[in-house]
Design a protein around this motif. Sequence first.
Motif, short mmCIF file in Angstrom:
data_model
loop_
_atom_site.label_atom_id
_atom_site.label_comp_id
_atom_site.label_asym_id
_atom_site.label_seq_id
_atom_site.Cartn_x
_atom_site.Cartn_y
_atom_site.Cartn_z
N ARG A 1 -6.20 -6.77 -3.15
CA ARG A 1 -7.52 -6.55 -3.31
C ARG A 1 -8.34 -7.66 -2.14
O ARG A 1 -8.99 -8.07 -1.54
N GLY B 1 2.40 1.69 -3.45
CA GLY B 1 1.42 2.56 -3.98
C GLY B 1 0.83 3.63 -3.98
O GLY B 1 0.57 4.31 -5.06
N GLU C 1 6.05 0.69 -8.77
CA GLU C 1 4.60 0.94 -8.64
C GLU C 1 3.62 -0.40 -8.59
O GLU C 1 4.31 -1.61 -9.17
N LEU C 2 2.61 -0.41 -8.53
CA LEU C 2 1.85 -2.11 -7.95
C LEU C 2 2.20 -2.68 -9.54
O LEU C 2 0.59 -1.70 -10.23
N GLU D 1 0.68 -0.96 -0.01
CA GLU D 1 0.16 -0.23 0.27
C GLU D 1 0.77 1.27 -0.26
O GLU D 1 0.42 2.27 -0.48
N ILE E 1 -1.79 -5.75 -7.90
CA ILE E 1 -3.44 -4.91 -6.92
C ILE E 1 -4.36 -5.59 -6.71
O ILE E 1 -4.71 -5.47 -5.69
N GLU E 2 -4.47 -6.58 -7.76
CA GLU E 2 -4.87 -8.12 -6.94
C GLU E 2 -5.20 -8.64 -6.32
O GLU E 2 -5.64 -9.03 -5.10
#
Length: 113
Positions: A86, A30, A76-77, A27, A82-83
């Motif tokens: 999540r 990101g 960056e992610l 996080e 990102i998945e």
Amino acid sequence: MEDARLTVRIDAHDAPLLGHGKIRLLEAIGASGSISGAARAMGMSYRRAWLLVEAMNAAFAEPVVATRPGGGGGAELSPAGIEILRLYREIEGRAAQAALPALRELATRLAPR
């Protein structure tokens, strides 16, 4: 009830895969756009952050963090990252919801501070 909370650690192949610290690092990457910025924000050494990112990238079929080469290139992610972030938060939320009654009961048994 804030004194008792659930944290989630996911293991794979008999080794730690994801937990609260690695997720916070993702996080922070990101948010900051760099591994060094994320490390600073977390009070962690750059080397430690880099090793955690390398471990996560090696553990998944696709890298979770993509770096941009060059001086001040940043990071960056990836879409996979990102998945994964999540999915972890979804698992964490479901586990916390399922454990809520037992956590409340446990909290009533804590000694006062």
